[in-house]
Design a protein around this motif. Structure first.
Motif, mmCIF file in Angstrom:
data_model
loop_
_atom_site.group_PDB
_atom_site.id
_atom_site.type_symbol
_atom_site.label_atom_id
_atom_site.label_comp_id
_atom_site.label_asym_id
_atom_site.label_seq_id
_atom_site.Cartn_x
_atom_site.Cartn_y
_atom_site.Cartn_z
ATOM 1 N N ALA A 142 66.493 64.129 21.964
ATOM 2 C CA ALA A 142 65.307 63.791 21.175
ATOM 3 C C ALA A 142 64.613 62.547 21.725
ATOM 4 C CB ALA A 142 65.700 63.584 19.713
ATOM 5 N N ARG A 143 65.400 61.521 22.058
ATOM 6 C CA ARG A 143 64.808 60.284 22.568
ATOM 7 C C ARG A 143 64.085 60.508 23.882
ATOM 8 N NH1 ARG A 143 68.739 56.039 25.171
ATOM 9 N NH2 ARG A 143 68.424 57.557 26.857
ATOM 10 N N ARG A 146 60.802 62.521 23.546
ATOM 11 C CA ARG A 146 59.733 61.663 23.019
ATOM 12 C C ARG A 146 59.213 60.707 24.093
ATOM 13 N NH1 ARG A 146 63.029 61.246 18.312
ATOM 14 N NH2 ARG A 146 63.750 59.208 19.032
#
Length: 206
Positions: A142-143, A146
């Motif tokens: 997820a990091r 993004r």
């Protein structure tokens, strides 16, 4: 066998961080650990470079003081995640603990006045991502998505990316319901994922 830059005790192999998102094993970094003060340190970080590495985490705040924000190797999330701990980065050469940070700071010409584990912020994000890492092919999926550093590949890579996207979307909220109180409790015990120290220059370093 190399010596711990914080307490002088022997260092032992801890884990390997990497390879990078392109699967290049040459970008892996070997980390070592101290069994006495529990410091984690990159094997290729020279002892003479440790103070400058620590100062890389510092920012100046009012009254001539400095704030240090570091990943806490003695945290619950570090123990829980192991090699899947979200704070692990190839560029991060130091993983201090409450025991190792004061002597490391002293070597950098700083005296620590306050030391705490925040209940919110980066530590919460790391705990959430650490738990998610147990269910995804990519670390910190997820990091990195993004941040734009991880994109779908082709063939098998594209399939894994798609699976990770679905898993992350479905698990994000349930994991948060577990990770938020867990990190809060850990921070209250002084074992939060992020250590924040307030320090000032020692007289000898002025």
């Amino acid at each position: 066998m190399s010596a711990c830059p914080a307490c002088g005790e022997p260092l032992f192999g801890w884990l390997l961080v990497g390879p990078d998102e392109n699967g290049n094993p040459n970008d892996s970094v070997l980390l070592e650990r101290c069994e006495h003060c529990r410091l984690g340190v990159a094997a290729d970080l020279a002892p003479a470079s440790t103070p400058s590495a620590l100062l890389g985490f510092a920012r100046q705040i009012p009254e001539g003081r400095f704030e240090l924000r570091v990943a806490n190797r003695a945290s619950v999330q570090a123990s829980l995640g192991g090699s899947h701990w979200a704070a692990l980065e190839r560029q991060r050469g130091l993983y201090p603990t409450p025991q190792s940070l004061p002597p490391l700071a002293a070597a950098a010409g700083l005296e620590i006045e306050e030391l705490r584990c925040p209940r919110r912020g980066q530590g919460q994000a790391w705990m959430w991502q650490t738990i998610l890492n147990a269910f995804t092919f990519h670390e910190n999926f997820a990091r990195d998505v993004r941040a734009g550093t991880l994109r779908p590949g082709s063939g098998r890579g594209r399939l894994r990316f798609g699976i990770d996207a679905v898993v992350t979307a479905l698990a994000a909220l349930p994991v948060a319901l577990v990770s938020a109180p867990l990190e809060l409790f850990a921070a209250l015990l002084g074992r939060g994922g992020e250590l924040v120290a307030v320090a000032r220059r020692t007289e000898s370093s002025l």
